[in-house]
Motif scaffolding. Sequence first.
Motif, short mmCIF file in Angstrom:
data_model
loop_
_atom_site.label_atom_id
_atom_site.label_comp_id
_atom_site.label_asym_id
_atom_site.label_seq_id
_atom_site.Cartn_x
_atom_site.Cartn_y
_atom_site.Cartn_z
N LYS A 183 2.26 4.27 1.62
CA LYS A 183 2.40 4.66 3.03
C LYS A 183 2.31 6.17 3.19
O LYS A 183 2.28 6.69 4.28
CB LYS A 183 3.76 4.18 3.57
N GLU A 184 2.34 6.87 2.06
CA GLU A 184 2.19 8.33 2.10
C GLU A 184 1.44 8.75 0.83
O GLU A 184 1.42 8.00 -0.15
CB GLU A 184 3.58 8.99 2.15
N MET A 218 -3.19 8.12 0.10
CA MET A 218 -2.53 7.25 1.08
C MET A 218 -3.36 5.97 1.24
O MET A 218 -4.59 6.02 1.24
CB MET A 218 -2.48 7.98 2.42
N HIS A 252 0.84 -1.21 0.00
CA HIS A 252 0.00 0.00 0.00
C HIS A 252 0.87 1.25 0.00
O HIS A 252 2.03 1.20 0.41
CB HIS A 252 -0.87 0.03 1.26
N TYR A 291 9.52 1.99 -1.35
CA TYR A 291 9.76 0.56 -1.16
C TYR A 291 11.08 0.18 -1.83
O TYR A 291 11.31 0.53 -2.99
CB TYR A 291 8.63 -0.27 -1.78
#
Length: 615
Positions: free
Chosen positions: A237-238, A341, A235, A365
């Motif tokens: 994250k920001e 997000m 996902h 990532y």
Amino acid sequence: MVKAVAVITISDTCFKDNSKDTSGPALADYVRELFPEANLHTIIIPDEKEIIERELKYFCDTNLDLVLTTGGTGLTPRDVTPEATKAIIQREVPGITTAITLASLKKTPMAQLSRAVAGVREKTLIINFPGSKKAVTECFEVVKPILPHAISLIHNEVVEVSYIHNSMQFNHTCKHSSNVDISKVALRPRESPFPMVEMSEAWKMVDDVMSEWTERLEIVTIEEGLGRVVAQTLHAKEPMPPFPASVKDGYACLSIDGAGVRRVRTAVTAGDAPTAPLCAGECARVNTGAALPAGADCVVQVEDTKLVSASEDGQTELEVEILKAPEPQQDVRNVGFDIPMGTVLVDKGQILDSAKIGILAGAGYQNVTVRVPPKVALLSTGNELQEPSEVKLKPAHIRDSNRTMLRMLLKEHGYDSIDCGIARDSPPEIVAGIAAALKLADVLVCTGGVSMGEKDLLKPVLLKDFNATLHFGRVRMKPGKPCTFATCEFEGKKKYIFALPGNPVSAYVCALVFVVRALRRGECARAAWPRLRVRLAHGAQLDARPEYARAALELHADRDMPYATMLGSQCSSRLLSACGANILLELPAATPSLQRLPAGAIVPALVTGRLDIYS
Ligand SMILES: Nc1nc2c(c(=O)[nH]1)N[C@H]1C(S)=C(S)[C@@H](COP(=O)(O)OP(=O)(O)OC[C@H]3O[C@@H](n4cnc5c(N)ncnc54)[C@H](O)[C@@H]3O)O[C@H]1N2
Ligand code: MOO
Ligand SMILES: [Mg+2]
């Protein structure tokens, strides 16, 4: 090659305050120095047996090469690292801890109090180190010389492959025996005992069997993940953008001010953090991608403005006129405009492509957990075969082209394979070849020896020497009729065997429609080939069997559909017919009323190659 290593700090104190961890970072540095190419994971966990076991298992199940722990090896009641390690390893390696203890005893009698364990789970070596930086430094020095070799041994590949290459030199003659009786050639069956299955049945059998393939996972860098199947959902994250950003080069304004003259209070270029909020009647010069100052809710592109006044040196605008009243949010990318997000960036089961990897990079990532495809070994069989590297052909011999073609075909589709050489047409040699291949791989792809000749021994050897289940031994297809799919148990593991016909085109087509398809299926439960409807550029004679004709696709601007041109004689020995092929036409079997398809007929085709390749 060592691809991934984890350093786990196990300590209640360091878990609460990460800055207290000195042995973990020291160990990580030593690992980086010894294995600069490896992907390094570092985590800090408390002295909880369950958590330690879970993390160790996770790293082993994701195929890490080495896991080093630091801490929790002593005698206090909370020290449980050795117990957790013992609970999850399958084989202990006491020599490693003995060597560490012997070396440490020379420095301190306290070494007697360490209960560290070393062992192997699946393909991962785990070693416990004590919890101080000094102890870690000394212990790492002891194991450093043996680590690369130990890991190679665990992986089996280097040693096994070089064994085959060097000592057997592709000559599978070692002391294997066979239960296959070849003495009564004259009495061999005159008809194939294997029922001829339809393509749809054959696919179903392969799909059913391959769906049992148990998933193995590994952690790789996102770049190594190209073309791999993701095993986790990732996902955002920001949000992206993380700040309200301008879409245009122009002026950030308050839309409520409408059209008219504004004071240019500041300038914000991409990368500048805006300071004070804008007030009514003010604007800020902004660039595309720059952060909007607070208060601004729209951007007016520079083309829709007029300079009213400037500083004397001409360096700054003082006032500009907004020619057209802006709408709220005009030319603004709000926070999360592209990626809110929590958005799913990649989903479990998806294949990583350049855009997905770009998105992961943008989202911070660095690593991703992917599925490990089955290991594939290749074996050719035939008395007539010589190595491709041999310059001079012996009488009645040919060079083996199948192994090279198959290795490249698998590579084209994202799969590595292990080359197990050539086995001669004798039962003990075929047994030796198959056994060597099954030791190294989950899937064996062999060619030759599956038809009706007295030297076609693959099927009897699989049945009598490997106790294999032959799911099918003949398929109603051209080329590829004697194609065989079998499974067997070998050294406690289920193995999958595709015994393809020796004819080069038969091997090529069967590898595409069965092997690559099955590997995809096993890896991501997805069928391999998209189907298109294409028009024949010329007439095509139909065979009694449904035929996979190798053809090249042409797209003409002035035509309604893509056209397919078959690549010359479709004889199953003529590999030239596959050169430059990007589709396999699915020609139907002939019927009494339909023996030939005319030019312009529409037929389905499997897209098996790149569409930018033309013959
Ligand atoms: N009596 C019958 N004969 C044949 C039948 C049949 O139904 N009844 N089927 C034919 C069909 S269809 C095919 S396909 C081939 C399959 O042959 P095998 O799988 O038994 O393969 P081999 O006999 O070993 O070799 C066939 C052909 O391919 C050449 N070959 C083999 N390996 C390689 C290699 N690694 N690189 C290049 N070329 C290779 C080999 O020299 C032969 O020419 O059987 C028909 N016969
Ligand atoms: O089926 Mo075989 O592969 O025609 O030549
Ligand atoms: Mg044969």
